[in-house]
Write a protein that holds these residues in place. Structure first.
Motif, PDB file in Angstrom:
ATOM      1  N   THR A 152       0.840  -1.196   0.000  1.00 23.09           N
ATOM      2  CA  THR A 152       0.000   0.000   0.000  1.00 23.09           C
ATOM      3  C   THR A 152       0.875   1.246   0.000  1.00 23.09           C
ATOM      4  OG1 THR A 152      -1.818  -1.148   1.083  1.00 23.09           O
ATOM      5  CG2 THR A 152      -1.816   1.262   1.201  1.00 23.09           C
ATOM      6  N   VAL A 153       1.767   1.368   0.990  1.00 23.08           N
ATOM      7  CA  VAL A 153       2.750   2.459   1.022  1.00 23.08           C
ATOM      8  C   VAL A 153       4.117   1.851   1.327  1.00 23.08           C
ATOM      9  CG1 VAL A 153       3.419   4.659   2.046  1.00 23.08           C
ATOM     10  CG2 VAL A 153       0.993   4.092   1.832  1.00 23.08           C
ATOM     11  N   PRO A 154       4.897   1.506   0.308  1.00 20.54           N
ATOM     12  CA  PRO A 154       6.225   0.937   0.545  1.00 20.54           C
ATOM     13  C   PRO A 154       7.203   2.005   1.025  1.00 20.54           C
ATOM     14  CG  PRO A 154       5.862   1.224  -1.802  1.00 20.54           C
ATOM     15  CD  PRO A 154       4.578   1.596  -1.124  1.00 20.54           C
ATOM     16  N   ASN A 155       7.936   1.689   2.078  1.00 19.96           N
ATOM     17  CA  ASN A 155       8.934   2.614   2.619  1.00 19.96           C
ATOM     18  C   ASN A 155      10.203   1.855   2.946  1.00 19.96           C
ATOM     19  OD1 ASN A 155       8.339   5.520   2.911  1.00 19.96           O
ATOM     20  ND2 ASN A 155       6.450   4.775   3.847  1.00 19.96           N
ATOM     21  N   GLY A 156      11.297   2.597   3.075  1.00 20.42           N
ATOM     22  CA  GLY A 156      12.630   2.064   3.027  1.00 20.42           C
ATOM     23  C   GLY A 156      13.103   2.439   1.622  1.00 20.42           C
ATOM     24  N   PRO A 157      13.686   1.523   0.922  1.00 20.84           N
ATOM     25  CA  PRO A 157      14.293   0.309   1.446  1.00 20.84           C
ATOM     26  C   PRO A 157      15.600   0.627   2.162  1.00 20.84           C
ATOM     27  CG  PRO A 157      14.703   0.513  -0.898  1.00 20.84           C
ATOM     28  CD  PRO A 157      13.818   1.661  -0.527  1.00 20.84           C
ATOM     29  N   ALA A 158      16.186  -0.373   2.790  1.00 19.58           N
ATOM     30  CA  ALA A 158      17.496  -0.237   3.426  1.00 19.58           C
ATOM     31  C   ALA A 158      18.231  -1.547   3.266  1.00 19.58           C
ATOM     32  CB  ALA A 158      17.345   0.131   4.901  1.00 19.58           C
ATOM     33  N   PHE A 159      19.566  -1.494   3.327  1.00 17.27           N
ATOM     34  CA  PHE A 159      20.390  -2.661   3.011  1.00 17.27           C
ATOM     35  C   PHE A 159      21.424  -2.899   4.102  1.00 17.27           C
ATOM     36  CE2 PHE A 159      19.046  -0.410  -0.769  1.00 17.27           C
ATOM     37  CZ  PHE A 159      18.386  -1.410  -1.473  1.00 17.27           C
ATOM     38  N   SER A 160      21.640  -4.172   4.434  1.00 15.66           N
ATOM     39  CA  SER A 160      22.659  -4.535   5.411  1.00 15.66           C
ATOM     40  C   SER A 160      24.033  -4.147   4.884  1.00 15.66           C
ATOM     41  CB  SER A 160      22.598  -6.031   5.705  1.00 15.66           C
ATOM     42  OG  SER A 160      22.877  -6.784   4.533  1.00 15.66           O
ATOM     43  N   PRO A 161      25.028  -3.999   5.783  1.00 18.57           N
ATOM     44  CA  PRO A 161      26.361  -3.580   5.326  1.00 18.57           C
ATOM     45  C   PRO A 161      26.961  -4.483   4.256  1.00 18.57           C
ATOM     46  CG  PRO A 161      26.197  -3.339   7.702  1.00 18.57           C
ATOM     47  CD  PRO A 161      24.942  -4.039   7.263  1.00 18.57           C
ATOM     48  N   ASP A 162      26.683  -5.785   4.316  1.00 14.81           N
ATOM     49  CA  ASP A 162      27.222  -6.690   3.304  1.00 14.81           C
ATOM     50  C   ASP A 162      26.315  -6.821   2.082  1.00 14.81           C
ATOM     51  OD1 ASP A 162      25.130  -8.253   4.226  1.00 14.81           O
ATOM     52  OD2 ASP A 162      26.397  -9.842   5.056  1.00 14.81           O
ATOM     53  N   GLY A 163      25.176  -6.125   2.104  1.00 13.10           N
ATOM     54  CA  GLY A 163      24.271  -6.135   0.969  1.00 13.10           C
ATOM     55  C   GLY A 163      23.401  -7.366   0.845  1.00 13.10           C
ATOM     56  N   ARG A 164      23.476  -8.287   1.795  1.00  9.54           N
ATOM     57  CA  ARG A 164      22.728  -9.540   1.672  1.00  9.54           C
ATOM     58  C   ARG A 164      21.264  -9.403   2.074  1.00  9.54           C
ATOM     59  NH1 ARG A 164      25.624 -14.234   4.761  1.00  9.54           N
ATOM     60  NH2 ARG A 164      23.815 -15.316   3.867  1.00  9.54           N
ATOM     61  N   ILE A 165      20.942  -8.433   2.956  1.00 13.24           N
ATOM     62  CA  ILE A 165      19.579  -8.291   3.455  1.00 13.24           C
ATOM     63  C   ILE A 165      19.000  -6.965   2.985  1.00 13.24           C
ATOM     64  CG2 ILE A 165      18.089  -8.195   5.489  1.00 13.24           C
ATOM     65  CD1 ILE A 165      20.218  -9.776   6.991  1.00 13.24           C
ATOM     66  N   LEU A 166      17.811  -7.023   2.447  1.00 15.92           N
ATOM     67  CA  LEU A 166      17.036  -5.851   2.051  1.00 15.92           C
ATOM     68  C   LEU A 166      15.863  -5.713   3.016  1.00 15.92           C
ATOM     69  CD1 LEU A 166      15.674  -3.715   0.106  1.00 15.92           C
ATOM     70  CD2 LEU A 166      14.791  -5.678  -1.153  1.00 15.92           C
ATOM     71  N   TYR A 167      15.677  -4.523   3.581  1.00 16.59           N
ATOM     72  CA  TYR A 167      14.543  -4.235   4.445  1.00 16.59           C
ATOM     73  C   TYR A 167      13.587  -3.300   3.713  1.00 16.59           C
ATOM     74  CZ  TYR A 167      17.706  -5.834   8.175  1.00 16.59           C
ATOM     75  OH  TYR A 167      18.570  -6.565   8.959  1.00 16.59           O
ATOM     76  N   CYS A 168      12.294  -3.567   3.838  1.00 15.15           N
ATOM     77  CA  CYS A 168      11.293  -2.694   3.248  1.00 15.15           C
ATOM     78  C   CYS A 168      10.012  -2.791   4.064  1.00 15.15           C
ATOM     79  CB  CYS A 168      11.021  -3.077   1.798  1.00 15.15           C
ATOM     80  SG  CYS A 168       9.923  -1.927   0.933  1.00 15.15           S
ATOM     81  N   ALA A 169       9.395  -1.657   4.359  1.00 14.05           N
ATOM     82  CA  ALA A 169       8.157  -1.619   5.133  1.00 14.05           C
ATOM     83  C   ALA A 169       6.958  -1.400   4.225  1.00 14.05           C
ATOM     84  CB  ALA A 169       8.222  -0.494   6.166  1.00 14.05           C
ATOM     85  N   ASP A 170       5.829  -1.951   4.627  1.00 11.79           N
ATOM     86  CA  ASP A 170       4.542  -1.540   4.080  1.00 11.79           C
ATOM     87  C   ASP A 170       3.858  -0.803   5.223  1.00 11.79           C
ATOM     88  OD1 ASP A 170       2.361  -1.104   2.535  1.00 11.79           O
ATOM     89  OD2 ASP A 170       1.699  -3.180   2.426  1.00 11.79           O
ATOM     90  N   SER A 171       3.947   0.521   5.189  1.00  9.98           N
ATOM     91  CA  SER A 171       3.640   1.328   6.369  1.00  9.98           C
ATOM     92  C   SER A 171       2.262   1.081   6.981  1.00  9.98           C
ATOM     93  CB  SER A 171       3.831   2.808   6.043  1.00  9.98           C
ATOM     94  OG  SER A 171       5.184   3.068   5.744  1.00  9.98           O
ATOM     95  N   PRO A 172       1.160   1.077   6.210  1.00 11.76           N
ATOM     96  CA  PRO A 172      -0.153   0.912   6.849  1.00 11.76           C
ATOM     97  C   PRO A 172      -0.331  -0.423   7.576  1.00 11.76           C
ATOM     98  CG  PRO A 172      -0.404   1.836   4.664  1.00 11.76           C
ATOM     99  CD  PRO A 172       1.020   1.379   4.787  1.00 11.76           C
ATOM    100  N   THR A 173       0.371  -1.457   7.137  1.00  5.98           N
ATOM    101  CA  THR A 173       0.256  -2.762   7.796  1.00  5.98           C
ATOM    102  C   THR A 173       1.078  -2.841   9.068  1.00  5.98           C
ATOM    103  OG1 THR A 173       2.123  -3.790   6.637  1.00  5.98           O
ATOM    104  CG2 THR A 173      -0.023  -3.835   5.529  1.00  5.98           C
ATOM    105  N   GLY A 174       2.034  -1.921   9.244  1.00  3.63           N
ATOM    106  CA  GLY A 174       2.908  -1.951  10.405  1.00  3.63           C
ATOM    107  C   GLY A 174       4.030  -2.954  10.299  1.00  3.63           C
ATOM    108  N   ILE A 175       4.218  -3.541   9.129  1.00  3.08           N
ATOM    109  CA  ILE A 175       5.201  -4.615   8.977  1.00  3.08           C
ATOM    110  C   ILE A 175       6.442  -4.118   8.243  1.00  3.08           C
ATOM    111  CG2 ILE A 175       5.653  -6.882   7.965  1.00  3.08           C
ATOM    112  CD1 ILE A 175       2.660  -7.467   8.247  1.00  3.08           C
TER     113      ILE A 175
END
Length: 289
Positions: A152-175
């Motif tokens: 619905t509303v994607p926010n982030g993204p952000a990446f771990s220092p080694d680039g292996r993990i991508l973080y992304c939120a869907d703000s309205p869901t709280g996840i």
């Protein structure tokens, strides 16, 4: 999450801009400048570490985010209609790409460059209609890969220092989701009292800093999801954050809720907080340079 968690730093306003929807904090380590946008105000802003040497650009569409390019004379901008190359000194905008089937009722939202120089960005319906957005990666001029959705509303993204993990939120869901390759898992789930996860960044220790829309703070989480502490702000809607300054130990934080012009209130200001940990330099796109 509770308000008894440790206070990690004190935040002070460095630009009382009155932004309607301040977002997209981005530190340029080569130039020593912070870029950020006011989405609803259709403006791009730049300042130095102390909040001085300010400059602003009016844009023809809502800017969801900005990203650095290898060419120091260029930026990538995620505008309503797609990804553009922007030359700040001339104001020239050159269209690069948009997701297939991208509609006029939708716009680009948050975006970042990963450790390999690839630009990731989210899309959403301008009125935040449920499940109308997605997460994409720019593969080259005119080439966009659909990675995940719907959002619905994607926010982030952000990446771990080694680039292996991508973080992304869907703000309205709280996840907040975490991806390792294409495998997705739930990393965090905000309670209603916490507000909604918005923009985020990762520090040099791999911990994730998440802004709380409607929660008046930024929280730091360990890689296992444990809450380590928070930075409180005197405004409700905290939208994005980025490490910057000469030592990458200043966390710059954007906020929303201003009238669009500087005024007596602090909503829509940019804040800065000195932290005990330093961040990582922002990536630079392989394109537009």
């Amino acid at each position: 999450m509770t308000t008894t968690d440790p206070i990690l730093a004190e935040a002070s306003p460095v630009w009382v801009a009155g932004a309607r929807l301040g977002e997209g904090a981005l530190w340029d380590d080569r130039a020593g400048r912070l870029w950020w946008v006011d989405i609803q105000g259709r403006r791009l802003h730049r300042m130095d570490e102390a909040g001085g040497d300010r400059r602003s650009w009016d844009l023809p569409q809502e800017p969801g985010c900005a990203a650095l390019a290898k060419d120091p004379a260029a930026l990538l901008l995620g505008l309503r209609s797609g990804v553009f190359r922007f030359a700040p000194e001339t104001g020239r905008l050159d269209f690069l790409a948009a997701p297939e089937g991208h509609r006029a009722s939708h716009r680009l939202n948050d975006g970042k460059i990963d450790r390999s120089g690839r630009f990731w960005f989210g899309t959403m319906h301008a009125e935040e209609l449920p499940s109308e957005g997605a997460l994409y990666r720019l593969e080259g001029p005119g080439r966009v890969l659909h990675f995940d959705g719907p959002y619905t509303v994607p926010n982030g993204p952000a990446f771990s220092p080694d680039g292996r993990i991508l973080y992304c939120a869907d703000s309205p869901t709280g996840i907040v989701h975490a991806f390792e390759g294409s495998a997705r898992r739930e990393f965090l789930r905000f309670r209603e009292a916490d507000g909604h996860p918005d923009g985020m960044t990762v520090d040099a220790e791999g911990c994730l800093w998440v802004c709380h829309w409607g929660g008046s703070r930024v929280s730091r989480f360990r890689t296992d999801g444990q809450l380590l502490g928070r930075i409180e702000l005197p405004v409700e809607n905290v939208t994005s954050c980025a490490f910057g300054g000469a030592d990458l130990r200043t966390l710059f934080i954007t906020t929303a809720g201003g009238s669009g012009v500087p005024g007596p209130g602090l909503a829509g200001s940019v804040f800065a907080a000195r932290t005990a940990v330093h961040g990582l330099a922002a990536g630079r796109a392989m394109l537009a340079g």
